[in-house]
Each structure stands twice: as C-alpha cells, then as structure tokens.
Design a protein around this motif. Sequence first.
Motif, PDB file in Angstrom:
ATOM      1  N   ILE A  73      12.938  -6.207  41.399  1.00 30.55           N
ATOM      2  CA  ILE A  73      12.177  -7.565  41.809  1.00 30.55           C
ATOM      3  C   ILE A  73      12.843  -8.450  42.645  1.00 30.55           C
ATOM      4  O   ILE A  73      12.382  -8.860  43.614  1.00 30.55           O
ATOM      5  CB  ILE A  73      11.371  -8.143  40.717  1.00 30.55           C
ATOM      6  N   ASP A  74      14.074  -8.624  42.289  1.00 33.09           N
ATOM      7  CA  ASP A  74      14.923  -9.635  43.066  1.00 33.09           C
ATOM      8  C   ASP A  74      15.125  -9.130  44.508  1.00 33.09           C
ATOM      9  O   ASP A  74      15.168  -9.928  45.378  1.00 33.09           O
ATOM     10  CB  ASP A  74      16.283  -9.825  42.178  1.00 33.09           C
ATOM     11  N   GLY A  75      15.314  -7.727  44.416  1.00 34.25           N
ATOM     12  CA  GLY A  75      15.630  -6.990  45.926  1.00 34.25           C
ATOM     13  C   GLY A  75      14.466  -7.326  46.850  1.00 34.25           C
ATOM     14  O   GLY A  75      14.648  -7.622  47.643  1.00 34.25           O
ATOM     15  N   VAL A  76      13.205  -7.281  46.076  1.00 31.05           N
ATOM     16  CA  VAL A  76      12.053  -7.470  46.784  1.00 31.05           C
ATOM     17  C   VAL A  76      11.988  -8.871  47.206  1.00 31.05           C
ATOM     18  O   VAL A  76      11.641  -9.030  48.450  1.00 31.05           O
ATOM     19  CB  VAL A  76      10.825  -6.928  45.974  1.00 31.05           C
ATOM     20  N   LYS A  77      12.232  -9.720  46.351  1.00 30.16           N
ATOM     21  CA  LYS A  77      12.065 -11.005  46.784  1.00 30.16           C
ATOM     22  C   LYS A  77      13.063 -11.373  47.848  1.00 30.16           C
ATOM     23  O   LYS A  77      12.508 -12.209  48.839  1.00 30.16           O
ATOM     24  CB  LYS A  77      12.495 -11.941  45.467  1.00 30.16           C
ATOM     25  N   THR A  78      14.259 -11.046  47.743  1.00 23.60           N
ATOM     26  CA  THR A  78      15.294 -11.058  48.907  1.00 23.60           C
ATOM     27  C   THR A  78      14.741 -10.432  50.222  1.00 23.60           C
ATOM     28  O   THR A  78      14.769 -11.141  51.425  1.00 23.60           O
ATOM     29  CB  THR A  78      16.597 -10.552  48.528  1.00 23.60           C
ATOM     30  N   ASP A  79      13.985  -9.357  50.135  1.00 23.55           N
ATOM     31  CA  ASP A  79      13.434  -8.643  51.383  1.00 23.55           C
ATOM     32  C   ASP A  79      12.325  -9.516  51.892  1.00 23.55           C
ATOM     33  O   ASP A  79      12.197  -9.777  53.048  1.00 23.55           O
ATOM     34  CB  ASP A  79      13.127  -7.246  51.043  1.00 23.55           C
ATOM     35  N   ILE A  80      11.638 -10.071  51.250  1.00 23.30           N
ATOM     36  CA  ILE A  80      10.300 -10.798  51.566  1.00 23.30           C
ATOM     37  C   ILE A  80      11.032 -12.076  52.070  1.00 23.30           C
ATOM     38  O   ILE A  80      10.278 -12.462  53.118  1.00 23.30           O
ATOM     39  CB  ILE A  80       9.421 -10.881  50.364  1.00 23.30           C
ATOM     40  N   SER A  81      11.861 -12.768  51.534  1.00 27.21           N
ATOM     41  CA  SER A  81      12.447 -13.799  51.926  1.00 27.21           C
ATOM     42  C   SER A  81      12.930 -13.771  53.119  1.00 27.21           C
ATOM     43  O   SER A  81      12.748 -14.728  54.350  1.00 27.21           O
ATOM     44  CB  SER A  81      13.391 -14.439  51.290  1.00 27.21           C
ATOM     45  N   GLY A  82      13.689 -12.663  53.560  1.00 27.60           N
ATOM     46  CA  GLY A  82      14.079 -12.487  54.805  1.00 27.60           C
ATOM     47  C   GLY A  82      13.136 -12.100  56.079  1.00 27.60           C
ATOM     48  O   GLY A  82      13.097 -12.704  57.062  1.00 27.60           O
ATOM     49  N   ASP A  83      12.163 -11.156  55.751  1.00 23.32           N
ATOM     50  CA  ASP A  83      10.953 -11.245  56.357  1.00 23.32           C
ATOM     51  C   ASP A  83      10.249 -12.350  56.461  1.00 23.32           C
ATOM     52  O   ASP A  83       9.696 -12.638  57.828  1.00 23.32           O
ATOM     53  CB  ASP A  83      10.152 -10.039  55.564  1.00 23.32           C
TER      54      ASP A  83
END
Length: 106
Positions: free
Chosen positions: A58-68
């Motif tokens: 979930i933290d990885g997805v949050k990071t990806d979403i934040s970057g996107d």
Amino acid sequence: MDGDLRSRLVAVEHAFSAALARLAIVEQWRAQMDILNARRDEQFKNLADRFDSLNSKIDGVKTDISGDLGELKGSLTWLSRLIIGSLITGGIVGAIGLIIKMARPG
C-alpha cells in the motif's frame, strides 16, 4: 484390625491409581494445548507478516500515486499556462487588428 488396614491400603492404592490416570489425562491435555498454542502463534505470526507485506504494498502504491499526481499537476499547470497564454495572445492580436482597422481611412 489387619483386615481394616488392608482395605484402607487397597482404597489408597485405588485412589492413587485414579489420581495417576487423571494426571496422565491432564498431561495429555497440556501437550495438546501446547501444540494448539504453538499452531495459533504461528498463524498469528503469518497473519502479521501478511499485514506487513500488505502495508508495504500500500505504501508503494501511495508513492506511485503521489508521483503520478505530481506529474499530472505539472502537466495541468503547463496546459493552463498554454491556454492563458493563447487567450492573451489572441486578445493582443485582436486589439492590434482593431487598431489597424480603425487607423485605416476609409
């Protein structure tokens, strides 16, 4: 008296045998409970590991979403700048055209 002592000794031996049987049952129950507790502890450990893995995903997805979202925000900023710039340029060109049209005699 001798018969009474013998019957009391037999009664004590029966009580002792019964106590040994109960002790064996209790020891067997305790061994089963130890096995069940160890199994349950292992299940909880596996469950905790799964939750930790899920949290890291979930933290990885949050990071990806934040970057996107950051990239999207940058793109929207440039798009709005282009639109505003085009409107300003169109206004200036229109004003210059109107001035030229009004300046011409005729």
